[in-house]
Design an enzyme around this catalytic site. Structure first.
Site, PDB file in Angstrom:
ATOM      1  CB  SER A   1      -0.729  -0.031   1.317  1.00 43.20           C
ATOM      2  OG  SER A   1      -0.155   0.277   2.302  1.00 43.20           O
ATOM      3  CE  LYS A   2      -0.742   8.426  -0.072  1.00 40.01           C
ATOM      4  NZ  LYS A   2       0.545   8.893   0.274  1.00 40.01           N
TER       5      LYS A   2
END
Ligand code: GLU
Length: 510
Positions: A264-265
């Site tokens: 994920s970011k």
């Protein structure tokens, strides 16, 4: 066999994640391998999630990586428009076909009524909490309303949705190139919404209709779409398009560096690596997310790195340009399990590509990182310096840190190194080096000739190499490390070398 046609179909809901780029790349490689066509279709029917700038971002990102689009918004093509918001009329015609043949039906339930239905089935202990063959009989829809009631509602403009009429209790076989055959019982499926009264289709309807009309032969997309596959197969059947149904391949997820969970970011923010190809500024919050391009990665290195996330050519080789990748790429060899992303490996790829890229090409990529820096000297000089320091770079942004002294006379000297290397006799030795360098004719001012002359002096005087070369490096560069010392001298030139030696002698006094 028909010509291979594949598409990348992102929704412009934000910046394209590197997993999205990998999906685009696998489509592109597959098309290239089979001399087919690669389409870019923008799936923007969900207006609530539309993010300004995202569409341009997607196109710029693909362009940066070198993924070439054969048909798309900018490229044109015979099957356009390639943006779903410009195809509204088409979807209206097709949803009508499903209504007419009983595969889809109107539903007028309010959000509160839907909540109530879910609550009741929960309370009654039913595991099924969806709109389906069981619950649809108790809701407000084409099954429970009379024709008159239905028409009245439609004419009065009451909001509605059109749902898919999923058949009851059928064992449906769906096929995936990567995962093989899966059998799903249709009673587990939801009567998904296909169309809304705002006149727009949902993803499922628009996606199927467009894949059909655009003559897509293979759908290659992320694993998150696998649960939608049974519905999509049923939709093809309901339209009577089974014979031209594309083949499906669902790509494995990208996993965090730990191997646990989806990348994920937030992982990028925490561990300091980009998860997006290009920098992205959130139009609402102004928050900036790092991009590979701005962080100093070469596009070819990035592409090579993501190509090997979930696929490999079956041997130890790792460095491939895009043509080699396309030749070797094999969809059936894509792994089922998630692919762990390693930021260290990403850097390793970049380093390999920096070394193997020509100095001239590297210069183009490094130039954007040299804004606000004074580059004294012409392009040939810059290229030469690039050649000398590139083995020490991991990112393009490392260049200046490695090479600043080729452009700027040092004004200060690393104090620790001064203490370590500047001895009683150093000033004297440096004066001798000054004389030696001064005596070398401009024409003979090459790295090997300078080396020969300095070494002759060291040996003749029975000095140690360290006692001469360490302080010499210090006054030429201001620091330690860097390329071969005689390459530095020959590159910065005689006059500049003499100036730096004199500066050093006067500034560093013991
Ligand atoms: N619009 C979908 C997405 O955003 C496309 C999925 C598909 O390729 O079918 O990923």
């Amino acid at each position: 066999m028909n010509k291979i046609r594949v598409r990348f179909a992102p929704s412009p809901t934000g910046p394209l994640h590197m997993g999205g780029v990998r999906t685009a790349l696998f489509n592109y490689l597959f098309a290239k391998k089979h001399k087919g066509s690669f389409l870019l279709r923008i799936e923007d029917t969900d207006q609530m999630r539309y993010v300004p700038g995202a569409e341009e971002y997607i196109m710029e990102a693909l362009n940066w990586c070198g993924i070439k689009i054969d048909e798309g918004i900018k490229e044109g093509g015979h099957y356009g428009p390639y943006k779903q918001s410009e195809r509204k009329e088409i979807y209206k015609t097709y949803i009508q076909k499903l209504i007419d043949n009983g595969s889809a039906y109107y539903a007028f339930d309010t959000p509160e009524e839907l909540d109530e239905m879910r609550k009741q089935s929960e309370e009654s202990g039913s595991s099924v909490r969806q709109y389906n063959f069981m619950t649809r009989r108790e809701m407000k829809n084409s099954f429970t309303l009379t024709k008159d009631e239905l028409n009245k509602k439609l004419n009065s403009g009451e909001p509605y949705v059109i749902r898919f009429n999923v058949p009851e209790n059928e064992n449906l076989t769906v096929n995936d190139i990567i995962r093989g055959e899966v059998i799903v019982n249709t009673s587990q499926l939801d009567d998904k919404v296909l169309f809304k009264s705002d006149g727009l289709p949902t993803y499922h309807l628009a996606n199927i209709v467009d894949d059909y009309l655009m003559k897509i032969t293979h759908v290659i997309r992320g694993e998150e779409w696998l649960p939608s596959l049974p519905l999509h197969v049923l939709l093809y059947r309901s339209f009577g398009w089974e014979n031209t149904m594309p083949q499906f391949a669902h790509l494995p997820l990208l996993l965090k560096p730990t191997g646990k969970g989806k990348l994920s970011k937030r992982d990028g923010d925490q561990l300091g690596f980009p998860v997006f190809p290009l920098e992205w500024k959130d139009p609402e919050t102004g928050e900036i997310s790092a991009g590979y391009r701005e962080s100093g990665y070469l596009p070819d290195a990035f592409l090579n790195m993501i190509a090997l996330l979930g696929w490999n050519p079956g041997n130890e080789e790792e460095i491939f340009n895009v043509d080699e990748l396309a030749k070797k790429f094999d969809l059936t060899k894509v792994q089922k399990g998630g692919a762990r992303f390693s930021p260290e490996k990403a850097k390793w790829f970049n380093q390999q590509y920096i070394i193997k890229t020509s100095n001239e090409d590297l210069m183009e990529h490094i130039t954007p990182f040299l804004q606000n820096k004074t580059i004294d000297g012409d392009n040939l000089y810059l290229e030469k310096v690039i050649g000398l320091v590139k083995e020490r770079m991991v990112l393009l942004s490392d260049f200046w840190g490695q090479a600043a002294f080729f452009f700027e006379t040092p004004l200060e000297y690393d104090e620790k190194l001064v203490k370590k290397h500047w001895k009683e006799d150093t000033t004297q030795i440096m004066l001798h080096i000054y004389e030696i360098i001064e005596r070398i004719k401009e024409l003979k001012f090459t790295s090997s000739h300078i080396e020969e002359s300095v070494k002759f002096y060291i040996e003749e005087q029975e000095l140690s190499f360290g006692n001469v070369l360490n302080p010499l490096r210090l006054i030429l560069t201001g620091t330690g490390g860097g390329p071969h010392i005689f390459d530095i001298i020959s590159t910065i030139g005689k006059e500049e070398s003499l100036k730096r030696i004199m500066n050093g002698i006067t500034k560093i006094k013991k």
